[in-house]
Design a protein around this motif. Structure first.
Motif, PDB file in Angstrom:
ATOM      1  N   THR A 190       0.830  -1.209   0.000  1.00 21.00           N
ATOM      2  CA  THR A 190       0.000   0.000   0.000  1.00 21.00           C
ATOM      3  C   THR A 190       0.864   1.258   0.000  1.00 21.00           C
ATOM      4  O   THR A 190       0.609   2.212  -0.748  1.00 21.00           O
ATOM      5  N   LEU A 191       1.903   1.267   0.827  1.00 26.47           N
ATOM      6  CA  LEU A 191       2.761   2.454   0.946  1.00 26.47           C
ATOM      7  C   LEU A 191       3.623   2.677  -0.290  1.00 26.47           C
ATOM      8  O   LEU A 191       4.028   3.811  -0.570  1.00 26.47           O
ATOM      9  N   SER A 192       3.902   1.596  -1.029  1.00 23.80           N
ATOM     10  CA  SER A 192       4.786   1.715  -2.197  1.00 23.80           C
ATOM     11  C   SER A 192       4.213   2.651  -3.258  1.00 23.80           C
ATOM     12  O   SER A 192       4.943   3.167  -4.102  1.00 23.80           O
ATOM     13  N   LYS A 193       2.894   2.881  -3.201  1.00 22.24           N
ATOM     14  CA  LYS A 193       2.262   3.778  -4.177  1.00 22.24           C
ATOM     15  C   LYS A 193       2.519   5.248  -3.856  1.00 22.24           C
ATOM     16  O   LYS A 193       2.333   6.118  -4.704  1.00 22.24           O
ATOM     17  N   GLU A 194       2.930   5.528  -2.592  1.00 21.72           N
ATOM     18  CA  GLU A 194       3.121   6.915  -2.156  1.00 21.72           C
ATOM     19  C   GLU A 194       4.550   7.232  -1.728  1.00 21.72           C
ATOM     20  O   GLU A 194       4.964   8.388  -1.754  1.00 21.72           O
ATOM     21  N   PHE A 195       5.303   6.199  -1.302  1.00 23.15           N
ATOM     22  CA  PHE A 195       6.643   6.420  -0.767  1.00 23.15           C
ATOM     23  C   PHE A 195       7.661   5.543  -1.482  1.00 23.15           C
ATOM     24  O   PHE A 195       7.357   4.394  -1.836  1.00 23.15           O
ATOM     25  N   PRO A 196       8.884   6.046  -1.663  1.00 21.26           N
ATOM     26  CA  PRO A 196       9.948   5.185  -2.198  1.00 21.26           C
ATOM     27  C   PRO A 196      10.392   4.195  -1.120  1.00 21.26           C
ATOM     28  O   PRO A 196      10.682   4.585   0.008  1.00 21.26           O
ATOM     29  N   LEU A 197      10.400   2.910  -1.464  1.00 20.05           N
ATOM     30  CA  LEU A 197      10.786   1.878  -0.508  1.00 20.05           C
ATOM     31  C   LEU A 197      12.166   1.331  -0.844  1.00 20.05           C
ATOM     32  O   LEU A 197      12.632   1.425  -1.979  1.00 20.05           O
ATOM     33  N   LEU A 198      12.799   0.748   0.154  1.00 24.21           N
ATOM     34  CA  LEU A 198      14.075   0.084  -0.074  1.00 24.21           C
ATOM     35  C   LEU A 198      13.839  -1.169  -0.906  1.00 24.21           C
ATOM     36  O   LEU A 198      12.847  -1.875  -0.704  1.00 24.21           O
ATOM     37  N   PRO A 199      14.733  -1.477  -1.838  1.00 24.96           N
ATOM     38  CA  PRO A 199      14.569  -2.708  -2.626  1.00 24.96           C
ATOM     39  C   PRO A 199      14.733  -3.933  -1.738  1.00 24.96           C
ATOM     40  O   PRO A 199      15.616  -3.984  -0.880  1.00 24.96           O
ATOM     41  N   GLY A 200      13.868  -4.936  -1.915  1.00 20.27           N
ATOM     42  CA  GLY A 200      13.908  -6.106  -1.043  1.00 20.27           C
ATOM     43  C   GLY A 200      13.541  -5.664   0.357  1.00 20.27           C
ATOM     44  O   GLY A 200      13.015  -4.586   0.568  1.00 20.27           O
ATOM     45  N   ASN A 201      13.798  -6.458   1.343  1.00 17.13           N
ATOM     46  CA  ASN A 201      13.645  -6.010   2.731  1.00 17.13           C
ATOM     47  C   ASN A 201      14.192  -7.049   3.691  1.00 17.13           C
ATOM     48  O   ASN A 201      13.449  -7.835   4.258  1.00 17.13           O
ATOM     49  N   PRO A 202      15.513  -7.059   3.875  1.00 20.43           N
ATOM     50  CA  PRO A 202      16.115  -8.045   4.770  1.00 20.43           C
ATOM     51  C   PRO A 202      15.696  -7.879   6.223  1.00 20.43           C
ATOM     52  O   PRO A 202      15.838  -8.794   7.015  1.00 20.43           O
ATOM     53  N   ALA A 203      15.183  -6.680   6.591  1.00 20.54           N
ATOM     54  CA  ALA A 203      14.821  -6.442   7.990  1.00 20.54           C
ATOM     55  C   ALA A 203      13.410  -6.929   8.323  1.00 20.54           C
ATOM     56  O   ALA A 203      13.020  -6.965   9.476  1.00 20.54           O
ATOM     57  N   LEU A 204      12.624  -7.302   7.296  1.00 22.24           N
ATOM     58  CA  LEU A 204      11.246  -7.734   7.523  1.00 22.24           C
ATOM     59  C   LEU A 204      11.242  -9.189   7.975  1.00 22.24           C
ATOM     60  O   LEU A 204      11.811 -10.055   7.318  1.00 22.24           O
ATOM     61  N   HIS A 205      10.623  -9.474   9.107  1.00 20.97           N
ATOM     62  CA  HIS A 205      10.646 -10.833   9.645  1.00 20.97           C
ATOM     63  C   HIS A 205       9.327 -11.125  10.347  1.00 20.97           C
ATOM     64  O   HIS A 205       8.506 -10.239  10.575  1.00 20.97           O
ATOM     65  N   GLU A 206       9.139 -12.392  10.681  1.00 23.18           N
ATOM     66  CA  GLU A 206       7.926 -12.804  11.384  1.00 23.18           C
ATOM     67  C   GLU A 206       7.826 -12.086  12.727  1.00 23.18           C
ATOM     68  O   GLU A 206       8.833 -11.796  13.365  1.00 23.18           O
ATOM     69  N   ALA A 207       6.597 -11.820  13.132  1.00 19.71           N
ATOM     70  CA  ALA A 207       6.378 -11.112  14.394  1.00 19.71           C
ATOM     71  C   ALA A 207       6.505 -12.075  15.564  1.00 19.71           C
ATOM     72  O   ALA A 207       5.879 -13.136  15.574  1.00 19.71           O
ATOM     73  N   ASP A 208       7.333 -11.722  16.512  1.00 20.41           N
ATOM     74  CA  ASP A 208       7.459 -12.468  17.764  1.00 20.41           C
ATOM     75  C   ASP A 208       7.476 -11.432  18.875  1.00 20.41           C
ATOM     76  O   ASP A 208       8.354 -10.568  18.908  1.00 20.41           O
ATOM     77  N   SER A 209       6.511 -11.512  19.772  1.00 21.16           N
ATOM     78  CA  SER A 209       6.369 -10.462  20.790  1.00 21.16           C
ATOM     79  C   SER A 209       7.629 -10.312  21.636  1.00 21.16           C
ATOM     80  O   SER A 209       8.002  -9.194  22.010  1.00 21.16           O
ATOM     81  N   LEU A 210       8.321 -11.426  21.925  1.00 20.52           N
ATOM     82  CA  LEU A 210       9.539 -11.342  22.735  1.00 20.52           C
ATOM     83  C   LEU A 210      10.615 -10.526  22.019  1.00 20.52           C
ATOM     84  O   LEU A 210      11.254  -9.651  22.611  1.00 20.52           O
ATOM     85  N   PHE A 211      10.795 -10.804  20.717  1.00 15.26           N
ATOM     86  CA  PHE A 211      11.822 -10.076  19.978  1.00 15.26           C
ATOM     87  C   PHE A 211      11.430  -8.616  19.773  1.00 15.26           C
ATOM     88  O   PHE A 211      12.256  -7.707  19.917  1.00 15.26           O
ATOM     89  N   VAL A 212      10.160  -8.387  19.443  1.00 18.13           N
ATOM     90  CA  VAL A 212       9.686  -7.012  19.216  1.00 18.13           C
ATOM     91  C   VAL A 212       9.893  -6.164  20.469  1.00 18.13           C
ATOM     92  O   VAL A 212      10.379  -5.026  20.404  1.00 18.13           O
ATOM     93  N   LEU A 213       9.548  -6.713  21.630  1.00 15.70           N
ATOM     94  CA  LEU A 213       9.706  -5.973  22.888  1.00 15.70           C
ATOM     95  C   LEU A 213      11.183  -5.812  23.246  1.00 15.70           C
ATOM     96  O   LEU A 213      11.590  -4.768  23.763  1.00 15.70           O
ATOM     97  N   ALA A 214      11.996  -6.844  22.967  1.00 14.10           N
ATOM     98  CA  ALA A 214      13.439  -6.746  23.229  1.00 14.10           C
ATOM     99  C   ALA A 214      14.051  -5.610  22.422  1.00 14.10           C
ATOM    100  O   ALA A 214      14.847  -4.812  22.934  1.00 14.10           O
ATOM    101  N   ARG A 215      13.664  -5.524  21.152  1.00 17.66           N
ATOM    102  CA  ARG A 215      14.202  -4.466  20.288  1.00 17.66           C
ATOM    103  C   ARG A 215      13.739  -3.089  20.754  1.00 17.66           C
ATOM    104  O   ARG A 215      14.512  -2.127  20.762  1.00 17.66           O
ATOM    105  N   ASP A 216      12.477  -3.003  21.177  1.00 20.41           N
ATOM    106  CA  ASP A 216      11.973  -1.708  21.620  1.00 20.41           C
ATOM    107  C   ASP A 216      12.659  -1.259  22.909  1.00 20.41           C
ATOM    108  O   ASP A 216      12.969  -0.075  23.073  1.00 20.41           O
ATOM    109  N   TYR A 217      12.897  -2.193  23.822  1.00 19.87           N
ATOM    110  CA  TYR A 217      13.622  -1.836  25.049  1.00 19.87           C
ATOM    111  C   TYR A 217      15.038  -1.362  24.719  1.00 19.87           C
ATOM    112  O   TYR A 217      15.568  -0.458  25.376  1.00 19.87           O
ATOM    113  N   PHE A 218      15.650  -1.961  23.702  1.00 14.47           N
ATOM    114  CA  PHE A 218      16.982  -1.507  23.286  1.00 14.47           C
ATOM    115  C   PHE A 218      16.921  -0.058  22.812  1.00 14.47           C
ATOM    116  O   PHE A 218      17.753   0.768  23.187  1.00 14.47           O
ATOM    117  N   PHE A 219      15.915   0.261  21.988  1.00 14.87           N
ATOM    118  CA  PHE A 219      15.768   1.632  21.498  1.00 14.87           C
ATOM    119  C   PHE A 219      15.504   2.608  22.647  1.00 14.87           C
ATOM    120  O   PHE A 219      15.886   3.777  22.572  1.00 14.87           O
TER     121      PHE A 219
END
Length: 544
Positions: free
Chosen positions: A195-224
């Motif tokens: 949906t966003l690709s129609k309005e914004f330039p996106l990075l080619p591919g997306n190595p950072a896109l991964h399955e959602a895991d609440s433990l990892f998502v929260l771990a990353r947010d606490y790091f930030f």
């Protein structure tokens, strides 16, 4: 119109207004002379006025080019939040998924303002309770294009109301409701990306896109958020369940680097029985982290992908060991991928200026100012920048104006920062506006009571006003709340003025006994105070 005036004025004292005043004044003076003197013909009038105009314009352009105005920046950002607190982790997931999909910048003046940067103002914009404050902050920055996503529960279903808005024009460019598949949020993330690709330039591919895991998502947010113990705990939980989870392993190494930095500040070297220095624990942590991260970074680099965060963390690990050549190499790789990354720029500013001049930065102040343009709420960078400029503003009007603008903008965006008010007070103190300085320090005290530095600066300000009783009160508080060393010097001076030389000697001697080095200015002044007190008491002055 005001932006054009500001641009043409640049950092020239008086700006374009003073230039026009000078040019018009000379025009009127020469014109009146030509009207009243037949010898001063029209030809001579045009000749002399042309010379004056060329000289005045040449001087103005020269001064303008020596310190041109900052480029006006344009920002796009995200505001992803959850209606219910238990869905916050999904908001973090979509927030990070969207920002990792977007190009970090479109041009030299148009870049992605990361939603997580709002943590610098203690704002978690994924929580609905903070929505009003976040909207206000984004309006004031300002943000030119905003991706807004609201996670809402619709009976038993969960949906994401996604829209793209232009806040300044109050215009909605796109609006769409996307069902969230709880069993596979990644599927929803892919639809968001499409949906966003129609309005914004996106990075080619997306190595950072991964399955959602609440433990990892929260771990990353606490790091930030800078909460490395919590981040490490969530990573450990995830790795105990999935030992081969590479993203969690990488994040765990990031936490180790940041914790090594904290440990370095407090850990002393231990010696073994042979009196040989052992490698401190923090260095071992850094080297172990690099041993894991560098091979992974090389793999991603060979795949034509630059992981900016990883490059920056590896650079940090080298910098903590003062291996600046190695750090420079990784920082320049990261900078080439995203010249608007504030963490990379901050680490670059810690190198010697010769190492980043080729990137277009004149000196450390120039680089710090660039960071504050990108992220005006960066408190730590503001503190470094302000402390550097406070030294020169009594003799440099351009620096004074620049610092005033930066501090005012910071406080407009983050009025609850006691550090911001302390710096504003120091600025007022430096330009001899003592009453305004007191107001600023009192505001800081109301936000964070019992800070020794605030009590000390209140004491200094009252001392400048010759309110010695008030000054003594605040200096004693600074010592009571945290033994603020320089407060002892001022107390000694106050006692000396009162004729209480014994008390003055006690304070001066304490300050000298706790000197921070041979060039400690306040300790040197305390030694002079000791000499004066001994002379007043007719006590022989020791030869040493």
């Amino acid at each position: 119109m005001s932006e054009l005036y500001k641009f043409l004025s640049g950092n020239v004292p008086g700006g374009i207004g003073l230039y026009l005043l000078v040019v018009i004044t000379f025009f009127l003076v020469l014109y009146s002379i030509s009207r009243g003197n037949e010898l001063f013909t029209r030809k001579k009038f045009l000749f002399w006025y042309s010379i004056i105009w060329v000289v005045a314009t040449g001087i103005y352009i020269t001064v303008w080019l020596q310190d041109p105005p900052e480029t006006v920046l344009h920002r796009y950002s995200t505001l992803i939040y959850a209606e219910e607190p238990e869905d916050a982790w999904l908001a973090y997931y979509f927030r990070d998924g969207i920002t990792s999909s977007l190009k970090p910048y479109r041009s030299k003046t148009n870049y992605l303002y990361y939603q997580r940067w709002n943590y610098l103002a203690d704002l978690d914009c994924t929580l609905p309770a903070n929505n009003g404050e976040c909207q206000k902050l984004l309006d004031q920055l300002p943000i030119d294009e905003l991706i807004v996503g609201e996670l809402v529960r619709d009976n038993q279903d969960l949906v994401l109301h996604l829209k793209i808005v232009e806040p300044q024009d109050k215009k909605i460019k796109m609006e769409k409701t996307i069902p969230v598949i709880r069993e596979s949020p990644l599927t929803t993330m892919k639809e968001i990306r499409t949906t966003l690709s129609k309005e914004f330039p996106l990075l080619p591919g997306n190595p950072a896109l991964h399955e959602a895991d609440s433990l990892f998502v929260l771990a990353r947010d606490y790091f930030f958020k800078g909460k490395y113990d919590e981040s490490q705990d969530y990573c450990s939980q995830l790795l105990s369940r999935e030992p081969n989870h590479q993203e969690a392993q990488i994040l765990l190494e990031y936490c180790q680097i940041r914790k090594a930095e904290q440990l370095k500040a407090v850990q002393t070297l231990e010696k073994d029985g042979d009196d040989l220095e052992e490698k401190p624990q923090w260095e071992v942590m850094l080297e172990n982290a690099r041993r894991s991260l560098i091979p992974i970074f090389k793999e991603t680099l060979e795949a034509n992908h630059i992981n900016v965060l990883m490059a920056n963390m590896i650079a940090e690990s080298f910098m903590l060991q003062e291996k600046f050549d190695n750090a420079e190499e990784f920082l320049k790789i990261a900078y080439s991928a995203n010249p608007f990354d504030i963490d990379v720029l901050e680490n670059l500013s810690l190198l010697h200026p010769s190492r980043y001049k080729e990137l277009g930065f004149i000196d450390e102040k120039h680089l710090l100012r660039k960071i504050l343009m990108i992220c005006p709420i960066h408190e730590r960078v503001l503190q470094r920048y302000a402390e550097k400029l406070l030294i020169s503003i009594p003799v440099d009007e351009a620096e004074r104006v620049r610092l005033q603008e930066v501090l005012q903008r910071f406080l407009e965006l983050n009025p609850q920062s006691e550090i911001g008010w302390i710096l504003w007070g120091k600025y007022q103190l430096a330009i001899f506006q003592y009453r305004e300085a007191i107001k600023a320090f009192q505001k800081a005290d109301s936000l964070q009571p019992r800070l020794p530095v605030v009590q000390y600066n209140l004491g200094v300000t009252h001392f400048k006003l010759k309110n010695y009783r008030e000054a003594e009160h605040y200096f004693k508080r600074a010592i009571e709340y945290g033994d603020y060393l320089d407060a002892h010097l001022y107390l000694g001076v106050i006692y000396q003025k009162k004729g209480d030389y014994q008390s003055a000697l006690k304070e001066f001697r304490y300050r000298v006994a706790n000197k921070t080095g041979e060039d400690d200015y306040y300790a040197i002044q305390a030694m002079k105070g000791i000499r004066e007190c001994l002379e007043a008491l007719n006590i022989p002055i020791p030869k040493e």
